[in-house]
Design an enzyme around this catalytic site. Structure first.
Site, PDB file in Angstrom:
ATOM      1  CG  ASP A 140      93.755  78.843   1.658  1.00 48.49           C
ATOM      2  OD1 ASP A 140      94.836  79.359   1.067  1.00 48.49           O
ATOM      3  OD2 ASP A 140      92.890  77.965   1.577  1.00 48.49           O
TER       4      ASP A 140
ATOM      5  CD  GLU B 130      97.712  74.857  -0.504  1.00 44.99           C
ATOM      6  OE1 GLU B 130      98.679  74.008  -0.867  1.00 44.99           O
ATOM      7  OE2 GLU B 130      97.247  74.724   0.584  1.00 44.99           O
TER       8      GLU B 130
HETATM    9 ZN    ZN Z   1     100.353  75.582   3.081  1.00 47.98          ZN
END
Ligand code: ZN
Length: 381
Positions: free
Chosen positions: A79, A140
Site C-alpha cells: 500500500d 502498512e
Molecule cells: Zn514504507
C-alpha cells in the site's frame, strides 16, 4: 549484470498501479501475474483482509532454491499513502518522480521492483540461491494492519529484511515501541447561561490535565504527542465529554511504561481533585484511560545473524552500510515482535509521503545487487 531498463519499467508499472491502503487488490493481482512465470514453489494469500478491510490479504511467494542455506524472507508493503490515486511517473534521466499531484509510490514499490528483478535474474540465468520468501503486506501505512493480522506461522524463515526506508546504504536496527492513548474525560452537561453551576466542564478538566502532560521530545529515547481532541456540542452547553488521542514512543520499554502511567496519573489526579465549588453540580467527573500497545520495540544487536549476513553481502559488492536507529514504527517492528529478526534496508527512496517523493534508478540497481548477493553468496552473475 542487472537489466536496468527492465527494472525501471517494472518500477514505473508498479507505481502506476494505484494501491492506497485497503485498495491493494489490483497490485496483489499484478504481483501474482508477474511472479507466475518465475515459478514460485508456493503462492499464498492469508485471510487478513477480514481483519484489515483491505481488498487483499498479505501475499506470500516462496522459492525453495537449490542452495543449502538458512531460509531468509524479504518484506515490502503493497500500500501507499495518499494522494496516491492516478499516479503518473515522470522520468528525467535516471531520476523518477511523480508529476507533482500525487506521491510517487517508491515507498514501497522501489523495494518490490528490486525483489522482482532479483528473482528474474536468478531464474533466467539459472543461478542457485538459498530458500527465500517474499512477504507483501497490506495497510502498512494506516497502522501496520496487515503485518499485525499476519500469522507468523506462515513465514518459514527465522530472519529477514524489510526493504522500506529512505536514503541508501542505511540499515535500521532499532525503532521505538509505541502506545496509543485514548482518554475520555466525562463531565456533566448543563445550560451554560441558565444553570452553569449544575454542569461540570469536561473540556476545562481535560485542558488542565493536558497542560501538565509532558510533550514533544522527552529525552533521547522518548517522545509524547497528543494529536486529536474532540468533544462538546454547542457553545451554550457545558460539555459533558471530551476525547483526547495521543501517543507515547520510546526505545526503552521501561520509559514507555513510566511515561504512559505518568500521563494517566496526571489525568486521574485532575479528575479526582475536582471540587464542586458551588455545591450544585449534578454529578462527578469521570475518566476512561485506554492504552493500546501500537507496536513493539525493535532492537537488533550489531552482531546478530540478520546484521552479519547483510554486512557480508554488502561487503561482497563493495557497498558501505551504516547501522542506524529510527524514530518511526513499521512492519519490521511487528515481525521482530513475532520473534523474526528483521532489519530494515533503505531502498533509495527520498521525500516519502510527499508529492516530491523521488528515487534514482542506480539505487534500485544497487539494492537488487545486494539482494542477489544475500541470496546467492556471489558477487558476479
Ligand atoms: Zn514504507
Amino acid at each position: 549484470m542487472i537489466n536496468r531498463e527492465r527494472l525501471a519499467d517494472t518500477f514505473v508499472e508498479l507505481c502506476e498501479t494505484d494501491s492506497p491502503s485497503r485498495h491493494e487488490g489490483r497490485m496483489a493481482q499484478r504481483l501474482r501475474e508477474i511472479f507466475a512465470p518465475l515459478a514460485p514453489d508456493e503462492v499464498f494469500e492469508d485471510d487478513s483482509a477480514r481483519t484489515t478491510g483491505s481488498e487483499s490479504g498479505n501475499l506470500f511467494f516462496r522459492f525453495a532454491g537449490a542452495l543449502t542455506a538458512e531460509p531468509v524472507f524479504f518484506n515490502c508493503h503493497m500500500d501507499t499513502v495518499q494522494p496516491g490515486t492516478g499516479v503518473k511517473v515522470r522520468r528525467q534521466g535516471d531520476l523518477f518522480t511523480s508529476t507533482g499531484e500525487t506521491i510517487l509510490g517508491s515507498d514501497d514499490k522501489s523495494g518490490i521492483a528490486a525483489l522482482i528483478e532479483a528473482m528474474r535474474i536468478l531464474r533466467e540465468r539459472d543461478i542457485p540461491f538459498r530458500p527465500v520468501e517474499y512477504v507483501f503486506t497490506t495497510c502498512e501505512e494506516i497502522g501496520l494492519l496487515g503485518a499485525k493480522a499476519l500469522d507468523p506461522a506462515h513465514i518459514q524463515a527465522r530472519f529477514g529484511y524489510a526493504l522500506d526506508s529512505s536514503g541508501f546504504g542505511r540499515v535500521v536496527i532499532g525503532a521505538p515501541a509505541a502506545n496509543r492513548l485514548r482518554i475520555t474525560v466525562y463531565g456533566c452537561a448543563a445550560h451554560a447561561g441558565l444553570h452553569p453551576e449544575w454542569g461540570i466542564n469536561a473540556m476545562i478538566l481535560a485542558a488542565r490535565a493536558l497542560a501538565q502532560t509532558p510533550d514533544g521530545r522527552i529525552d533521547t529515547e522518548s517522545t509524547v504527542n497528543f494529536g486529536i481532541i474532540s468533544g462538546g456540542v454547542a457553545s451554550n452547553i457545558v460539555p459533558e465529554k471530551v476525547v483526547l488521542e495521543g501517543e507515547v514512543r520510546s526505545h526503552s520499554e521501561e520509559k514507555l511504561a513510566r511515561l504512559t502511567s505518568q500521563i494517566e496519573h496526571i489525568f486521574r489526579a485532575t479528575v479526582d481533585n475536582w471540587q464542586d465549588a458551588g455545591g450544585q453540580a449534578k454529578g462527578r467527573p469521570g475518566l476512561d484511560f485506554v492504552v493500546e500497545p501500537d507496536f513493539p520495540l525493535m532492537h537488533l544487536d550489531s552482531d546478530s545473524k540478520v546484521i552479519r549476513e547483510i554486512r557480508r553481502a554488502a561487503e561482497s559488492i563493495s557497498l558501505d552500510l551504516s547501522l542506524e536507529v529510527a524514530g518511526g514504527g513499521s512492519d519490521a517492528n511487528i515481525f521482530n515482535g513475532y520473534g523474526l529478526e528483521t532489519a530494515i534496508i533503505a531502498t533509495g527512496m527520498t521525500n516519502v509521503h510527499s508529492t516530491s517523493e523521488q528515487v534514482e534508478l542506480d539505487d534500485m540497481v544497487r539494492l537488487t545487487e545486494l539482494i542477489l548477493a544475500l541470496l546467492t553468496g556471489r558477487k558476479k552473475y
